[in-house]
Design a protein around this motif. Structure first.
Motif, short mmCIF file in Angstrom:
data_model
loop_
_atom_site.label_atom_id
_atom_site.label_comp_id
_atom_site.label_asym_id
_atom_site.label_seq_id
_atom_site.Cartn_x
_atom_site.Cartn_y
_atom_site.Cartn_z
N ASP A 16 1.40 36.44 -88.22
CA ASP A 16 2.21 37.38 -88.62
C ASP A 16 2.62 38.60 -87.48
O ASP A 16 3.80 39.00 -87.04
CB ASP A 16 2.00 38.05 -89.80
N LEU A 19 4.61 36.68 -84.46
CA LEU A 19 6.06 36.67 -85.08
C LEU A 19 6.82 37.81 -84.89
O LEU A 19 7.88 37.82 -84.23
CB LEU A 19 6.26 35.95 -86.36
N SER A 23 9.48 38.69 -82.10
CA SER A 23 11.13 39.06 -82.52
C SER A 23 11.48 40.43 -82.02
O SER A 23 12.44 40.51 -81.50
CB SER A 23 10.95 38.94 -83.99
N LEU A 68 15.59 34.23 -86.70
CA LEU A 68 15.17 33.22 -87.26
C LEU A 68 13.42 33.45 -87.29
O LEU A 68 12.69 33.07 -88.51
CB LEU A 68 15.10 31.93 -86.52
N LEU A 69 12.99 34.08 -86.25
CA LEU A 69 11.47 34.56 -86.48
C LEU A 69 11.20 35.58 -87.35
O LEU A 69 10.14 35.32 -88.24
CB LEU A 69 11.05 35.01 -84.76
N PHE A 71 13.02 36.00 -90.11
CA PHE A 71 13.37 35.31 -91.46
C PHE A 71 11.95 34.39 -91.69
O PHE A 71 11.60 34.25 -92.82
CB PHE A 71 14.41 34.26 -91.26
N THR A 72 11.39 33.69 -90.57
CA THR A 72 10.26 32.82 -90.80
C THR A 72 9.16 33.75 -91.35
O THR A 72 8.33 33.36 -92.20
CB THR A 72 9.94 32.14 -89.44
N LEU A 73 8.97 34.67 -90.85
CA LEU A 73 7.86 35.79 -90.99
C LEU A 73 7.80 36.13 -92.43
O LEU A 73 6.95 36.22 -93.37
CB LEU A 73 7.84 37.03 -90.22
N ILE A 75 9.64 34.90 -94.96
CA ILE A 75 9.56 33.53 -96.08
C ILE A 75 7.73 33.26 -96.09
O ILE A 75 7.25 33.30 -96.99
CB ILE A 75 10.16 32.21 -95.41
N MET A 76 7.21 33.42 -94.75
CA MET A 76 5.53 33.12 -94.85
C MET A 76 4.82 34.31 -95.71
O MET A 76 3.86 34.01 -96.54
CB MET A 76 5.09 33.31 -93.52
N SER A 77 5.28 35.44 -95.68
CA SER A 77 4.76 36.59 -96.38
C SER A 77 5.09 36.43 -97.78
O SER A 77 4.20 36.78 -98.60
CB SER A 77 5.57 37.89 -95.83
#
Length: 88
Positions: A16, A19, A23, A68-69, A71-73, A75-77
């Motif tokens: 986390d 990322l 970003s 995108l990074l 957004f990935t963070l 979603i993972m959260s």
């Protein structure tokens, strides 16, 4: 107003942090390259040679990759919190 969970918040993992800082770093790099292009334009630089084409590509691609990074963070959260709430 939300209620506090008795176990506390979920811990922040290393991925986390990586990322998030990647970003932020890409956004800072894109802003620095943007200002370099502004300064180069006023100085009369030749943008067809040297490192200028790379700087131009960074200005276009770095904010997209940073988004995108992030957004990935996000979603993972959400997935991690939903799994933690499901197990309680």
């Amino acid at each position: 107003m939300s209620t506090r969970t008795p176990g506390g918040d979920t811990p922040v993992r290393r991925i986390d942090r990586v990322l998030a800082f990647m970003s932020l770093g890409l956004l800072v790099l894109a802003i620095a390259c943007f200002f370099a292009i502004i300064i180069g334009t006023t100085a009369g630089a030749n943008f067809a040679t040297g490192i200028w084409p790379l700087i131009g590509v960074v200005v276009y691609l770095a904010p997209i990759v940073a988004f995108l990074l992030l957004f990935t963070l996000l979603i993972m959260s959400f997935v991690r919190r939903s799994r933690a709430n499901r197990s309680r």
